[in-house]
Write a protein that holds these residues in place. Structure first.
Motif, mmCIF file in Angstrom:
data_model
loop_
_atom_site.group_PDB
_atom_site.id
_atom_site.type_symbol
_atom_site.label_atom_id
_atom_site.label_comp_id
_atom_site.label_asym_id
_atom_site.label_seq_id
_atom_site.Cartn_x
_atom_site.Cartn_y
_atom_site.Cartn_z
ATOM 1 N N LEU A 243 0.816 -1.204 0.000
ATOM 2 C CA LEU A 243 0.000 0.000 0.000
ATOM 3 C C LEU A 243 0.855 1.262 0.000
ATOM 4 N N ALA A 244 1.995 1.214 0.668
ATOM 5 C CA ALA A 244 2.898 2.364 0.647
ATOM 6 C C ALA A 244 3.438 2.598 -0.759
ATOM 7 N N ASP A 245 3.795 1.527 -1.441
ATOM 8 C CA ASP A 245 4.280 1.658 -2.819
ATOM 9 C C ASP A 245 3.176 2.154 -3.744
ATOM 10 N N LEU A 246 1.944 1.743 -3.484
ATOM 11 C CA LEU A 246 0.821 2.242 -4.277
ATOM 12 C C LEU A 246 0.687 3.750 -4.111
ATOM 13 N N GLU A 247 0.850 4.228 -2.892
ATOM 14 C CA GLU A 247 0.738 5.669 -2.668
ATOM 15 C C GLU A 247 1.861 6.437 -3.350
ATOM 16 N N LYS A 248 3.015 5.803 -3.505
ATOM 17 C CA LYS A 248 4.155 6.466 -4.148
ATOM 18 C C LYS A 248 4.170 6.267 -5.661
ATOM 19 N N GLY A 249 3.254 5.486 -6.186
ATOM 20 C CA GLY A 249 3.252 5.216 -7.617
ATOM 21 C C GLY A 249 4.392 4.316 -8.043
ATOM 22 N N GLU A 250 4.803 3.420 -7.150
ATOM 23 C CA GLU A 250 5.947 2.548 -7.424
ATOM 24 C C GLU A 250 5.515 1.081 -7.535
ATOM 25 N N ALA A 313 -1.129 10.372 -12.698
ATOM 26 C CA ALA A 313 -0.181 9.396 -13.228
ATOM 27 C C ALA A 313 1.202 10.001 -13.372
ATOM 28 N N PRO A 314 2.264 9.288 -12.900
ATOM 29 C CA PRO A 314 3.627 9.776 -13.050
ATOM 30 C C PRO A 314 4.114 9.544 -14.476
ATOM 31 N N THR A 315 5.148 10.241 -14.873
ATOM 32 C CA THR A 315 5.685 10.097 -16.226
ATOM 33 C C THR A 315 6.628 8.931 -16.332
ATOM 34 N N THR A 316 7.175 8.463 -15.221
ATOM 35 C CA THR A 316 8.086 7.326 -15.252
ATOM 36 C C THR A 316 7.681 6.338 -14.184
ATOM 37 N N GLY A 317 7.994 5.070 -14.420
ATOM 38 C CA GLY A 317 7.703 4.026 -13.436
ATOM 39 C C GLY A 317 8.908 3.769 -12.576
#
Length: 323
Positions: A243-250, A313-317
């Motif tokens: 869930l933390a990674d979801l919040e960071k878009g990672e 949405a971020p520009t990079t993954g």
């Protein structure tokens, strides 16, 4: 053109319906329920015209005689009503569903179709809690997460991306919400290999999975007894990191996990993370917001709920393996 306006991921458990009076961790349970209600309000605010509901099926609509990796309901959808979840015909949008299935196949994701699909709590729990009072049609997309060989995580990620592209190509002005039902970590008392059950309970379950078509209810009492008697196994650290990674878009770091790796870090029930990854990919791996997490041994599951707005949405993954 049609557009995806929101993504939601939420855990499910019929024990939440049938065994609330047995809950010891009351504050956790109420926090998760409040999270579901908050997600439900976000869906209502998004004003959806249709909900693509990605979930699993616990051998009440699919059986070992035929389990495709992905199956989309394109006609009648009937909820089994197991574990206190909604029962009977559900509101659908066959025109949109057929168009979505066609676009997915044309893009290389060969979804099976069902003109008379039975869903169980793997999706009906989300209808019950996330769509409560929201009059919107659903397009169920069932992902095989329990009968190996399972679709790979890269294939699931591709499915999500193709859903996003397909929605845009369909045209019109429909507002689409993608809901993922399943996870987070949990261990079900099911055989790890359905071809080699290890005890009488597992033999019974395999018999139910093989022969339950049209008469799943005759197996349900003992199935429920086996589930209720199970010892909880929850991987809280994994759930919280997820869930933390979801919040960071990672979330791209989860895109290469194998079935064996998921089993190790999140249990056999963690295979339902494929539904979340489908939704997350459809939302472009945008960062989201976790609304609640509760490790609920009474429900055998790490219960999480989160939302993702497509505009963020971020520009990079982010790449990197999950330990």
């Amino acid at each position: 053109m049609a557009q995806i306006v929101l993504g939601v991921g939420a855990s499910h458990s019929t024990l939440m319906n049938t065994h609330w009076d047995k809950v010891v961790h009351t504050e956790r349970a109420e926090a998760f329920r409040d999270g579901l209600k908050a997600a439900r309000d976000r869906i209502e605010q998004a004003r959806p015209d249709v909900v693509v509901l990605v979930g699993s099926n616990h051998f009440r609509g699919f059986w070992l005689d035929l389990i495709p990796p992905f199956t989309m309901g394109v006609g009648e959808v009937v909820a089994a009503g197991d574990g206190g979840t909604p029962k009977g015909p559900q509101r659908t949008d066959p025109e949109f569903a057929r168009a979505l299935a066609t676009e997915l196949v044309n893009a290389g994701t060969e979804v099976a179709i069902s003109a008379r699909q039975t869903i169980d709590h793997g999706q009906a729990h989300a209808i019950q809690w996330l769509l409560d009072g929201i009059d919107v049609p659903v397009v169920p997309l069932v992902v095989n997460v329990f009968a190996p060989p399972l679709p790979t995580m890269p294939r699931v990620v591709e499915l999500g991306a193709n859903i996003a592209a397909a929605v845009e190509r369909i045209g019109g002005d429909r507002r689409v919400v993608v809901v993922a039902s399943g996870g987070l970590s949990h261990q079900l008392p099911w055989p790890s290999d359905w071809t080699d059950p290890g005890n009488e309970d597992e033999e019974f379950l395999v018999e139910a999975w093989l022969n339950g078509r049209g008469e799943w209810e005759k197996y349900d009492t003992r199935r429920r007894e086996i589930i209720v008697a199970a010892q909880p196994t929850i991987f809280e650290e994994f759930d919280e990191r997820f869930l933390a990674d979801l919040e960071k878009g990672e979330m791209r770091r989860y895109a290469e996990l194998t079935t064996e790796q998921i089993l190790e870090v999140a249990g056999n029930g963690g295979q339902e993370l494929r539904t979340w990854m489908t939704m997350i990919s459809a939302l472009g791996f945008a960062p989201g917001k976790a609304l609640a997490y509760a490790a609920m041994p009474e429900w055998l599951t790490g219960m999480g709920v989160a939302v993702i707005e497509p505009s963020s949405a971020p520009t990079t993954g982010s790449a990197g393996a999950v330990a």
